[in-house]
Design a protein around this motif. Structure first.
Motif, short mmCIF file in Angstrom:
data_model
loop_
_atom_site.label_atom_id
_atom_site.label_comp_id
_atom_site.label_asym_id
_atom_site.label_seq_id
_atom_site.Cartn_x
_atom_site.Cartn_y
_atom_site.Cartn_z
N LEU A 85 10.66 11.09 -4.05
CA LEU A 85 9.87 10.15 -3.25
C LEU A 85 10.22 8.69 -3.56
CD1 LEU A 85 6.37 11.84 -3.52
CD2 LEU A 85 7.82 11.75 -1.50
N ASN A 86 11.08 8.50 -4.59
CA ASN A 86 11.45 7.14 -5.00
C ASN A 86 10.22 6.34 -5.43
OD1 ASN A 86 13.49 5.40 -5.62
ND2 ASN A 86 13.84 4.67 -3.54
N ALA A 87 9.33 7.04 -6.14
CA ALA A 87 8.07 6.40 -6.55
C ALA A 87 8.31 5.21 -7.46
CB ALA A 87 7.18 7.43 -7.25
N SER A 88 9.30 5.30 -8.34
CA SER A 88 9.54 4.19 -9.27
C SER A 88 9.87 2.90 -8.53
CB SER A 88 10.68 4.53 -10.24
OG SER A 88 10.25 5.49 -11.19
N ALA A 89 10.57 3.00 -7.41
CA ALA A 89 10.89 1.81 -6.63
C ALA A 89 9.61 1.20 -6.06
CB ALA A 89 11.86 2.15 -5.50
N ALA A 90 8.70 2.05 -5.61
CA ALA A 90 7.42 1.54 -5.11
C ALA A 90 6.64 0.86 -6.24
CB ALA A 90 6.60 2.68 -4.51
N TRP A 91 6.63 1.50 -7.40
CA TRP A 91 5.94 0.90 -8.55
C TRP A 91 6.57 -0.43 -8.92
CZ3 TRP A 91 6.46 6.16 -11.47
CH2 TRP A 91 5.52 7.07 -10.95
N ASP A 92 7.92 -0.51 -8.85
CA ASP A 92 8.61 -1.77 -9.16
C ASP A 92 8.11 -2.91 -8.28
OD1 ASP A 92 10.15 -0.50 -11.04
OD2 ASP A 92 11.94 -0.35 -9.81
N TYR A 93 7.76 -2.60 -7.03
CA TYR A 93 7.28 -3.62 -6.10
C TYR A 93 5.77 -3.83 -6.23
CZ TYR A 93 11.68 -4.17 -3.60
OH TYR A 93 12.98 -4.47 -3.26
N GLY A 94 5.16 -3.16 -7.18
CA GLY A 94 3.74 -3.36 -7.42
C GLY A 94 2.83 -2.44 -6.66
N TYR A 95 3.40 -1.44 -5.96
CA TYR A 95 2.57 -0.51 -5.19
C TYR A 95 2.05 0.60 -6.10
CZ TYR A 95 4.41 -2.90 -1.10
OH TYR A 95 4.74 -3.86 -0.17
N MET A 96 1.01 0.27 -6.87
CA MET A 96 0.41 1.22 -7.80
C MET A 96 -1.04 1.48 -7.44
SD MET A 96 1.89 -0.11 -11.43
CE MET A 96 3.64 0.03 -11.84
N GLY A 97 -1.45 1.03 -6.26
CA GLY A 97 -2.83 1.13 -5.87
C GLY A 97 -3.57 -0.16 -6.16
N SER A 98 -4.88 -0.13 -6.00
CA SER A 98 -5.71 -1.29 -6.28
C SER A 98 -7.12 -0.80 -6.57
CB SER A 98 -5.72 -2.27 -5.10
OG SER A 98 -6.25 -1.64 -3.94
N SER A 99 -7.91 -1.64 -7.19
CA SER A 99 -9.24 -1.21 -7.63
C SER A 99 -10.15 -0.81 -6.47
CB SER A 99 -9.91 -2.33 -8.44
OG SER A 99 -10.05 -3.50 -7.65
N ASP A 100 -9.87 -1.34 -5.27
CA ASP A 100 -10.72 -1.03 -4.12
C ASP A 100 -10.09 0.00 -3.18
OD1 ASP A 100 -8.69 -2.65 -3.21
OD2 ASP A 100 -9.97 -3.96 -2.02
N LEU A 101 -9.04 0.66 -3.63
CA LEU A 101 -8.41 1.72 -2.83
C LEU A 101 -9.18 3.02 -3.01
CD1 LEU A 101 -6.04 2.90 -1.13
CD2 LEU A 101 -4.87 3.33 -3.30
N ASN A 102 -9.57 3.64 -1.90
CA ASN A 102 -10.32 4.89 -1.95
C ASN A 102 -9.54 6.00 -1.24
OD1 ASN A 102 -12.57 3.66 -3.24
ND2 ASN A 102 -13.26 2.89 -1.25
N VAL A 103 -9.13 6.99 -2.01
CA VAL A 103 -8.48 8.18 -1.46
C VAL A 103 -9.45 9.35 -1.63
CG1 VAL A 103 -6.53 9.76 -1.62
CG2 VAL A 103 -6.20 7.32 -2.09
N VAL A 104 -9.73 10.05 -0.55
CA VAL A 104 -10.63 11.19 -0.61
C VAL A 104 -9.83 12.47 -0.39
CG1 VAL A 104 -12.63 12.33 0.42
CG2 VAL A 104 -12.60 9.84 0.18
N VAL A 105 -9.97 13.40 -1.32
CA VAL A 105 -9.32 14.71 -1.22
C VAL A 105 -10.39 15.73 -0.88
CG1 VAL A 105 -7.96 16.44 -2.44
CG2 VAL A 105 -7.61 14.01 -2.94
#
Length: 257
Positions: A58-78
């Motif tokens: 998924l190339n997750a590390s590249a996303a993390w490098d750009y700061g895409y690690m979520g945020s305190s107000d992000l809500n994911v419901v499973v």
């Protein structure tokens, strides 16, 4: 840091545009050019990160490098079968509404797996790496093990209540739905449309019926829902993955750690 640097052969100054403009006509400056910026690839310290081929695919590390690690107000419901909250690596996962009754058999394995992939603690030094380091991953439980069906099931009316609760009670930004029904129930369709009207990103498994004719399954087959098929570590389509018009994207789904 605009300090002058040297390796003994050349000297150079890395600075801002204003500095470059000021030095543009200096006879002691050989050349000026714009330079890019490189970042160290983000590698979490979680014990089993190296075994998670899915994150690499998924190339997750590249996303993390750009700061895409979520945020305190992000809500994911499973919406799933529940979560093992005694797990040492529960990370961001939190308890949501529980729709099970006392006589229904609990099976936490599927829900723990699905929520853990999203919300297991990233860079917390234990277990595996979830995709997110920040945010809230709420587990709404409405699936239970049914011996007669020989599977973990829920009815579409209860699921529709869970979808609406995800929107109204948990302010969902994303709803993850790793389940499917061959029945296009109006109550499920209306709940999906309600979530869409609120701007929620809806993600659903397209199904595991690749060897059984690949019938359409809902909610993945609804407009506005991202239907996800499965590929293996070699990028080949998983033998079990449903192949039909509901598949919008594919993601790692075989032998995922």
């Amino acid at each position: 840091d605009e300090a002058l640097r040297s390796d003994g052969e050349e000297s150079w100054l890395v600075g801002y545009k204003e500095t470059a403009d000021a030095l543009a006509n200096d006879p002691n400056v050989e050349s000026i050019e714009e330079t890019g910026v490189s970042y160290l690839s983000y590698t979490p310290n979680d014990t089993y990160f190296g075994r998670q081929y899915a994150l690499s695919m998924l190339n997750a590390s590249a996303a993390w490098d750009y700061g895409y690690m979520g945020s305190s107000d992000l809500n994911v419901v499973v919406i799933d079968s529940g979560f093992d909250f005694n797990h040492e690596d529960k990370g961001l996962v939190k308890k949501g509404t529980d729709y099970l009754t006392g006589n229904q058999t609990i099976d936490l394995s599927h829900g723990t797996f699905c929520a853990g992939i999203i919300g297991a603690g990233l860079n917390n030094g234990i277990g595996m790496s979830g995709v997110l380091q920040y945010g809230n991953v709420y587990m709404i439980r409405c699936f239970y093990y049914d011996a007669q069906e020989n599977g973990t099931v829920s009815d579409n009316y209860t699921i529709s209540r869970a979808i609406r609760a995800a929107v109204d009670s948990y302010d969902a930004d994303v709803i993850s739905m790793s389940f499917g029904s061959k029945a296009d129930d109006s109550v499920l369709r209306e709940a999906i449309n309600y979530a869409r009207s609120k701007g929620v990103i809806l993600v659903a498994a397209s199904g595991n019926q690749g060897t059984a004719g690949s019938p359409l399954e809902y909610p993945a087959a609804y407009n506005g829902v991202i239907g996800v098929g499965s590929v293996d570590e070699d990028y080949g389509i998983s033998y079990f993955s449903t192949r039909n018009s509901s598949v919008d994207v594919v993601a790692p789904g075989g032998s995922v750690f």
